[in-house]
Design an enzyme around this catalytic site. Structure first.
Site, PDB file in Angstrom:
ATOM      1  N   GLY A  10     -19.873  16.632 -67.527  1.00 43.64           N
ATOM      2  CA  GLY A  10     -19.085  16.069 -68.625  1.00 43.64           C
ATOM      3  C   GLY A  10     -18.460  14.738 -68.262  1.00 43.64           C
ATOM      4  O   GLY A  10     -17.850  14.600 -67.201  1.00 43.64           O
ATOM      5  N   GLY A  12     -16.098  13.035 -70.130  1.00 42.70           N
ATOM      6  CA  GLY A  12     -14.883  12.769 -70.907  1.00 42.70           C
ATOM      7  C   GLY A  12     -13.759  12.302 -69.989  1.00 42.70           C
ATOM      8  O   GLY A  12     -14.014  11.838 -68.876  1.00 42.70           O
ATOM      9  N   PHE A  13     -12.522  12.440 -70.449  1.00 39.51           N
ATOM     10  CA  PHE A  13     -11.386  11.969 -69.643  1.00 39.51           C
ATOM     11  C   PHE A  13     -11.316  12.659 -68.292  1.00 39.51           C
ATOM     12  O   PHE A  13     -11.065  12.028 -67.271  1.00 39.51           O
ATOM     13  CB  PHE A  13     -10.074  12.193 -70.400  1.00 39.51           C
ATOM     14  N   GLY A  14     -11.541  13.972 -68.256  1.00 33.87           N
ATOM     15  CA  GLY A  14     -11.471  14.711 -67.002  1.00 33.87           C
ATOM     16  C   GLY A  14     -12.571  14.299 -66.045  1.00 33.87           C
ATOM     17  O   GLY A  14     -12.315  13.935 -64.895  1.00 33.87           O
ATOM     18  N   GLU A 170      -3.891  12.352 -88.981  1.00 36.23           N
ATOM     19  CA  GLU A 170      -4.388  10.980 -88.879  1.00 36.23           C
ATOM     20  C   GLU A 170      -5.480  10.697 -89.915  1.00 36.23           C
ATOM     21  O   GLU A 170      -5.496   9.633 -90.536  1.00 36.23           O
ATOM     22  CB  GLU A 170      -4.870  10.707 -87.446  1.00 36.23           C
ATOM     23  N   ASP A 299     -10.234  20.275 -71.673  1.00 35.29           N
ATOM     24  CA  ASP A 299     -10.240  21.223 -72.789  1.00 35.29           C
ATOM     25  C   ASP A 299     -11.023  22.495 -72.480  1.00 35.29           C
ATOM     26  O   ASP A 299     -10.932  23.471 -73.226  1.00 35.29           O
ATOM     27  CB  ASP A 299     -10.856  20.579 -74.043  1.00 35.29           C
ATOM     28  N   ALA A 315      -5.645  14.295 -73.743  1.00 37.17           N
ATOM     29  CA  ALA A 315      -6.281  13.398 -72.783  1.00 37.17           C
ATOM     30  C   ALA A 315      -5.506  13.286 -71.473  1.00 37.17           C
ATOM     31  O   ALA A 315      -6.101  13.402 -70.401  1.00 37.17           O
ATOM     32  CB  ALA A 315      -6.484  12.020 -73.424  1.00 37.17           C
TER      33      ALA A 315
END
Lengths: 425, 425
Positions: A10, A12-14, A170, A299, A315
């Site tokens: 992955g 993503g942020f992690g 949002e 997540d 995040a």
């Protein structure tokens, strides 16, 4: 010398932050993601609402990690994790061995068992989702303009957003801006200010993670922008024609899902306890029971905070977790020597419409225009890449002063899904 | 008072400029386009080569024309023109009557009767085309990285561009930049500088409309950037495996078509003489024989220049034609009082690679870095919308100094179309 092999699942942020922390070290690091880009998810709703282009919030993972010679990036989908053989199985049949494994596979939507709703109420997790939603929103106004009568047009001018978390709030604010400002002078037959936007939340307040007074403020802002907020109401059905909220039917072509999350199916192959959302119940060091060489972050993990409650899916949590597990691996710490993970809460924020936001930092809460400016500043700051920062600032300044949106594109033909034909003579 | 009804088919350079000239006059103007946006086609190759985002070069037609209260924009596909009944038939069954008609439907690719080649060699006319080509190019490098051996990877690292006109030349230069600069440090197993780019042109020179010495210069620039230019060579077959150029087979996953144009099928319903490319042979006033109320402009028309030769399919031709026919309509001039259309040639240019261009203005030719700067300046100048100008300048400055590209995104999964699996241990 043989390098120790670390596989990260992955980007993503992690995953990205774990990789960077392991960059230019004596580890052989592999990062596997099913796409070629890292996505700045906090701004994804701006792509869905035609303000930003996909390229503005996504950067190739190869590019972010290109300066680290010890990191190999691979585009591929993961089939399962074989923790006995210490191997990852990819969907194409490839197997990749590891000595350390970091699982950072994120989450997708959950329809709470009603998967048939997905077709009518798409969720917002990937760039493809965002482009689909953008096209639906814009196409709705085009279809309404071509209807015979205003009563026919109504269902195209009704928007229902299910779920009052940050994404739902949002999106509701952004659609209000499109309908009441951006599109104002663009149509000749329909009056876009007749658009109705509903935000439905089962909980008694929107933004469940925020204190009630702050959530009430956000609701007040939304109502000021023209959004109808329905709290304490459960959605009982979603169909092609619209949404049933308890016993009331709302005809709507545009339904967005922002209600539930579910972790990746791949986690099941780890064969360890998962929570209700399918997240792995990790230990204080974010490793899984019985396999100290496997970490789950972001997540995908249900990590305990200092009171034992699970940390939220944000995040900054993923970023800090990624760095933390990478440090443990760098030092090759055995289980008993690992310090527990501590999340440093830097606060959370959500924008509401064009110029308002709410936020909290520990016990301090703030709201309004100043909060919105802070939100803009923080999101620009955390965006990866100088070019992205510049173009996003340009787009925002432009949108702020002109109420226009930079990416209002429909690519498919309107004839694919037709409203009743009308006579023009 | 009843306004005279003018219908414009197509929102390209011709249609938009005709509409603007008729804006805020006592005409009831309808513009029909199958998409919702006007596309700045001269920069489309930059979307296909991952430099710009679709939103940077496309603006909603409604937005461009929003200040003209007498103009209605309709998203719809045209079935045919019934010149007897003075009606347009849309594909959804709608009929729209007109008193004046401006046909500005542009052109699409022609495969010279080999329509089966389209699948393997996509052309570049719409945003959807550009995104498809972008994905194919980027995906090729990903696939090559996953191949077992460099000989397997070869077909993914071969690019063939068919057609040496401006689009072909610009795409070849852009792909060279991606392979030899942008991707340089991004891969660990393949060496992207091993990429081979072929530009195949049946004519004896590339850029057939340019004088031979200028075309030779463009070829020299391309070769300097690493492109293999094959002139006077005919493509005899295109398949999934590659391209056959006369008797030589070039294995390639990435084949782009930039060779031929063909006008819209809708023109046949006008029942007037068409040229070989399917364009309408219009009179000196750009109207069709027998129907002075119907005008055909831009790439859909074969309009005679002062020597009787057809004008080229360029944006400035379409712009000037659009304004000219709108003026005739505004004055409601009868056929015999119409001055003939005169094209004012402001010159043409083509970029070659990152920092070179060739151009001509009448008999004056220019080339090199200065020509490239002029090209950048002129294209920024003609781009519609202040925001677009700003973001495009930002992207260009960024690309120039960093060799990076802002929109390197792949949205589909690599597993859909797999290279042979490889063992990593």
């Amino acid at each position: 010398m043989q390098y120790t092999k670390v596989v990260i699942l992955g980007g993503g942020f992690g995953g990205i932050n774990a990789a960077k922390t392991l960059g230019n070290t004596k580890f052989d690091v592999w990062l596997i993601d099913k796409t070629n880009h890292h996505l700045f998810q906090p701004l994804l709703y701006q792509v869905a609402s035609a303000c930003l282009s996909p390229g503005d919030i996504a950067v190739p993972i190869r590019e972010i990690l290109s300066r680290y010679q010890n990191i190999t990036v691979l585009m591929g989908s993961i089939e399962k994790i074989d923790k006995g053989a210490k191997e990852i199985h990819l969907k194409n049949g490839d197997r990749i061995g590891y000595e350390y494994l970091i699982v950072a596979l994120g989450a997708k939507h959950s329809y709470f068992g009603k998967d048939e709703w997905e077709e009518f109420a798409p969720g917002l997790k990937t760039l493809v989702d965002a482009l689909k939603i953008r096209e639906r929103i814009l196409m709705s106004f085009e279809k309404a303009e071509r209807c015979d009568s205003i009563s026919d047009a109504k269902k195209y001018l009704n928007f229902v957003i299910i779920g009052g978390g940050p994404t739902g709030v949002e999106m509701a604010g952004a659609i209000a801006e499109i309908a009441y400002e951006t599109m104002l002078k663009n149509f000749r037959r329909i009056d876009t200010t007749k658009t109705k936007i509903y935000l439905v939340e089962a909980h008694t307040q929107i933004l469940a993670a925020y204190p009630p007074n702050l959530a009430a403020k956000a609701q007040k802002y939304l109502e000021h922008y023209g959004v109808k907020v329905l709290t304490g109401k459960r959605v009982t059905d979603v169909s092609k024609e619209g949404v049933t909220v308890e016993n009331t039917f709302i005809p709507a072509e545009n339904v967005l899902w922002a209600a539930g999350n579910q972790a990746s199916e791949v986690l099941k192959s780890l064969d360890v306890p998962l929570d209700k959302q399918g997240r792995v119940m990790v230990g204080k060091d974010l490793s899984i029971p019985g396999n100290p060489e496997i970490f789950v972050i972001g997540d995908a993990a249900s990590a305990p905070d200092k009171n034992g409650k699970p940390l939220p899916g944000l995040a900054p949590v993923a970023v800090q977790e990624g760095r933390y597990v990478a440090q443990i691996i760098r030092k090759k710490l055995p289980l008993e020597e690992r310090p527990p993970f501590r999340y440093l809460d830097k606060g959370t924020m959500a924008t509401v419409g064009k110029t308002k936001a709410v936020g909290m930092f520990g016990k301090i809460t703030f709201s309004g225009f100043i909060a919105w400016l802070a939100w803009c500043f923080i999101h620009i700051l955390y965006l990866i890449g100088f070019r992205n920062r510049l173009t996003v600032i340009t787009q925002w300044l432009f949108s702020y002063f002109s109420s226009q949106r930079g990416a209002r594109l429909i690519n498919r033909s309107i004839e694919g899904d037709l409203p009743p034909p009308k006579k023009h003579e």
